[in-house]
Design an enzyme around this catalytic site. Structure first.
Site, PDB file in Angstrom:
ATOM      1  N   SER A 150      65.108  -5.110 -92.435  1.00 48.26           N
ATOM      2  CA  SER A 150      65.042  -4.342 -93.691  1.00 48.26           C
ATOM      3  C   SER A 150      63.999  -4.870 -94.677  1.00 48.26           C
ATOM      4  O   SER A 150      63.287  -4.071 -95.298  1.00 48.26           O
ATOM      5  CB  SER A 150      66.421  -4.285 -94.345  1.00 48.26           C
ATOM      6  OG  SER A 150      67.288  -3.529 -93.550  1.00 48.26           O
ATOM      7  N   LYS A 193      80.362  -3.621 -95.858  1.00 54.27           N
ATOM      8  CA  LYS A 193      80.204  -2.180 -96.133  1.00 54.27           C
ATOM      9  C   LYS A 193      81.468  -1.522 -96.678  1.00 54.27           C
ATOM     10  O   LYS A 193      81.383  -0.533 -97.393  1.00 54.27           O
ATOM     11  CB  LYS A 193      79.751  -1.451 -94.866  1.00 54.27           C
ATOM     12  CG  LYS A 193      78.296  -1.699 -94.535  1.00 54.27           C
ATOM     13  CD  LYS A 193      77.867  -0.909 -93.318  1.00 54.27           C
ATOM     14  CE  LYS A 193      76.396  -1.142 -93.032  1.00 54.27           C
ATOM     15  NZ  LYS A 193      75.948  -0.482 -91.825  1.00 54.27           N
ATOM     16  N   ASP A 207      73.568   5.640 -93.560  1.00 55.30           N
ATOM     17  CA  ASP A 207      73.731   5.526 -92.095  1.00 55.30           C
ATOM     18  C   ASP A 207      74.077   6.885 -91.487  1.00 55.30           C
ATOM     19  O   ASP A 207      73.718   7.184 -90.345  1.00 55.30           O
ATOM     20  CB  ASP A 207      74.867   4.544 -91.752  1.00 55.30           C
ATOM     21  CG  ASP A 207      74.458   3.091 -91.948  1.00 55.30           C
ATOM     22  OD1 ASP A 207      73.244   2.798 -91.940  1.00 55.30           O
ATOM     23  OD2 ASP A 207      75.360   2.244 -92.115  1.00 55.30           O
TER      24      ASP A 207
HETATM   25  P1  NAP Z   1      81.495  -3.794 -88.626  1.00 56.53           P
HETATM   26  O1  NAP Z   1      81.954  -2.952 -89.760  1.00 56.53           O
HETATM   27  O2  NAP Z   1      81.689  -5.274 -88.677  1.00 56.53           O
HETATM   28  O3  NAP Z   1      82.212  -3.215 -87.315  1.00 56.53           O
HETATM   29  C1  NAP Z   1      82.050  -3.833 -86.069  1.00 56.53           C
HETATM   30  C2  NAP Z   1      82.899  -3.093 -85.051  1.00 56.53           C
HETATM   31  O4  NAP Z   1      82.702  -3.761 -83.790  1.00 56.53           O
HETATM   32  C3  NAP Z   1      84.399  -3.133 -85.343  1.00 56.53           C
HETATM   33  O5  NAP Z   1      84.990  -1.939 -84.908  1.00 56.53           O
HETATM   34  C4  NAP Z   1      84.851  -4.323 -84.467  1.00 56.53           C
HETATM   35  O6  NAP Z   1      86.206  -4.279 -84.115  1.00 56.53           O
HETATM   36  C5  NAP Z   1      83.982  -4.075 -83.260  1.00 56.53           C
HETATM   37  N1  NAP Z   1      83.900  -5.247 -82.412  1.00 56.53           N
HETATM   38  C6  NAP Z   1      83.399  -6.465 -82.720  1.00 56.53           C
HETATM   39  N2  NAP Z   1      83.496  -7.288 -81.663  1.00 56.53           N
HETATM   40  C7  NAP Z   1      84.094  -6.574 -80.674  1.00 56.53           C
HETATM   41  C8  NAP Z   1      84.476  -6.867 -79.333  1.00 56.53           C
HETATM   42  N3  NAP Z   1      84.263  -8.083 -78.805  1.00 56.53           N
HETATM   43  N4  NAP Z   1      85.039  -5.899 -78.591  1.00 56.53           N
HETATM   44  C9  NAP Z   1      85.252  -4.658 -79.119  1.00 56.53           C
HETATM   45  N5  NAP Z   1      84.912  -4.314 -80.389  1.00 56.53           N
HETATM   46  C10 NAP Z   1      84.341  -5.276 -81.143  1.00 56.53           C
HETATM   47  O7  NAP Z   1      79.934  -3.586 -88.358  1.00 56.53           O
HETATM   48  P2  NAP Z   1      79.087  -2.232 -88.513  1.00 56.53           P
HETATM   49  O8  NAP Z   1      78.403  -2.213 -89.803  1.00 56.53           O
HETATM   50  O9  NAP Z   1      79.971  -1.098 -88.158  1.00 56.53           O
HETATM   51  O10 NAP Z   1      77.962  -2.464 -87.399  1.00 56.53           O
HETATM   52  C11 NAP Z   1      78.269  -2.328 -86.022  1.00 56.53           C
HETATM   53  C12 NAP Z   1      76.968  -2.414 -85.215  1.00 56.53           C
HETATM   54  O11 NAP Z   1      76.116  -1.326 -85.551  1.00 56.53           O
HETATM   55  C13 NAP Z   1      76.177  -3.690 -85.480  1.00 56.53           C
HETATM   56  O12 NAP Z   1      75.617  -4.119 -84.263  1.00 56.53           O
HETATM   57  C14 NAP Z   1      75.091  -3.231 -86.410  1.00 56.53           C
HETATM   58  O13 NAP Z   1      73.909  -4.001 -86.295  1.00 56.53           O
HETATM   59  C15 NAP Z   1      74.843  -1.810 -85.905  1.00 56.53           C
HETATM   60  N6  NAP Z   1      74.300  -0.936 -86.946  1.00 56.53           N
HETATM   61  C16 NAP Z   1      73.069  -0.403 -86.747  1.00 56.53           C
HETATM   62  C17 NAP Z   1      72.541   0.430 -87.702  1.00 56.53           C
HETATM   63  C18 NAP Z   1      71.192   1.019 -87.489  1.00 56.53           C
HETATM   64  O14 NAP Z   1      70.610   1.537 -88.446  1.00 56.53           O
HETATM   65  N7  NAP Z   1      70.665   1.008 -86.286  1.00 56.53           N
HETATM   66  C19 NAP Z   1      73.247   0.751 -88.873  1.00 56.53           C
HETATM   67  C20 NAP Z   1      74.513   0.188 -89.030  1.00 56.53           C
HETATM   68  C21 NAP Z   1      75.022  -0.669 -88.059  1.00 56.53           C
HETATM   69  P3  NAP Z   1      87.317  -5.094 -84.968  1.00 56.53           P
HETATM   70  O15 NAP Z   1      87.552  -4.260 -86.201  1.00 56.53           O
HETATM   71  O16 NAP Z   1      88.478  -5.162 -84.053  1.00 56.53           O
HETATM   72  O17 NAP Z   1      86.728  -6.450 -85.272  1.00 56.53           O
END
Ligand code: NAP
Length: 278
Positions: free
Chosen positions: A21, A70, A106
């Site tokens: 970013s 978030k 997003d």
């Molecule tokens: P977040 O709010 O922390 O959510 C992470 C999710 O992953 C939760 O549902 C979590 O489950 C799950 N998770 C973590 N470890 C896991 C495992 N070992 N097995 C199964 N589920 C697991 O994060 P977020 O903001 O949603 O981001 C998620 C991903 O999307 C990240 O990799 C981020 O970099 C990517 N992202 C990309 C963009 C883009 O613009 N390309 C934008 C936003 C996010 P629990 O609740 O059980 O922990």
């Protein structure tokens, strides 16, 4: 003109080592001819409230918010856009008068990054994850009339996501292999919105689960670093269409920048900035 705190933009998250970013927004500021600096602000959860107090004190004109804040940032704000309120997650902070508000870019980042021919009402989607990004993706898919199954480690989290959106989503847990396979067998689009794969070695699904996807399915991993996750490798080895999260990152950044400045930077500029070695 030298930059002041009135020209300071930034990203709140923890950890932030992987973020592109700052590079994107610095390029956008130069393109817009604005003085300004976009800084990474690594803030652990226990210091988020203090950081938001600092944002108010210095009146940063715009910020992004990423993992793990978030959802946690919402009660610290003065209000949300209708979209951010519906999604229940915020990735962009901006001012309206003296009110510090939260938006979610997003949502558009995901929808606008998908191959346009793919999205259609009734599209069968398996969405992995129920966190902040998954909520934005789910809302977008809901608005396009897709048929969504949310898969999470905790079944309750998958159910809550659907209930919060008032959407008739199916819910499944990673642990319920037979049920998960049933949905995968019918999926036309698989979206990984978990953080599994950021280490470059782990995958959210076992290879035999990927093998259940039908010919012609498309696999979208929101992760952009590494550019090729094990999930995408497995999907490509099967001959399926794949996409990583880079384009979504660029599009959500362009919309956030527009929210702050009124000007939307071209995606080609952001793509070039992302490709530049730091
Ligand atoms: P977040 O709010 O922390 O959510 C992470 C999710 O992953 C939760 O549902 C979590 O489950 C799950 N998770 C973590 N470890 C896991 C495992 N070992 N097995 C199964 N589920 C697991 O994060 P977020 O903001 O949603 O981001 C998620 C991903 O999307 C990240 O990799 C981020 O970099 C990517 N992202 C990309 C963009 C883009 O613009 N390309 C934008 C936003 C996010 P629990 O609740 O059980 O922990």
């Amino acid at each position: 003109m030298s930059a002041t705190t009135a020209d300071l933009f930034g990203l709140l998250g923890y950890p932030l080592g992987h973020s592109l970013s700052p590079r994107l927004h610095q390029a956008a500021l130069a393109w817009a001819g604005r003085p300004g600096t976009y800084v990474a602000l690594p803030v652990p959860a226990e210091r988020l409230a203090g950081a938001i107090a600092g944002v108010r004190a210095w009146r940063f004109p715009g910020l992004n918010v990423t993992v793990p804040h978030k959802q946690a940032v919402i009660p610290l704000l003065d209000g949300l856009t209708p979209l951010a309120a519906r999604v229940g997650a915020v990735n962009t902070l901006y001012w309206e008068g003296d009110r510090l508000l939260g938006d979610n870019t997003d949502y558009l980042g995901f929808l606008e990054s998908l191959p346009p021919a793919l999205l259609r009402p009734g599209l069968r989607v398996v969405l992995l994850g129920a966190g902040g990004a998954a909520r934005a993706v789910a809302a977008g898919l809901q608005d396009r009339g897709c048929s969504v199954t949310v898969v999470a480690r905790r079944l309750e989290a998958a159910r809550t996501l659907g209930a919060d959106l008032k959407a008739g989503f199916e819910a499944a847990s990673f642990a319920d292999g037979p049920r998960l396979r049933k949905f995968l067998t019918e999926a036309e689009l698989l979206v990984n919105a978990t953080s599994v794969g950021m280490d470059g070695v782990s995958a959210p699904l076992a290879p035999d689960a990927i093998a259940c996807l039908p010919e012609g399915a498309f696999v979208y991993d929101l992760i952009y670093r590494p550019a090729r996750t094990p999930l995408l490798d497995q999907a490509q080895a099967r001959g399926l269409g794949i996409q990583n999260g880079l384009e979504m990152l660029l599009i959500q950044a362009a919309h956030a920048f527009e929210r702050w400045t009124g000007e939307r930077p071209p995606l080609a500029l952001l793509r070039e900035a992302a490709a530049t070695e730091s």
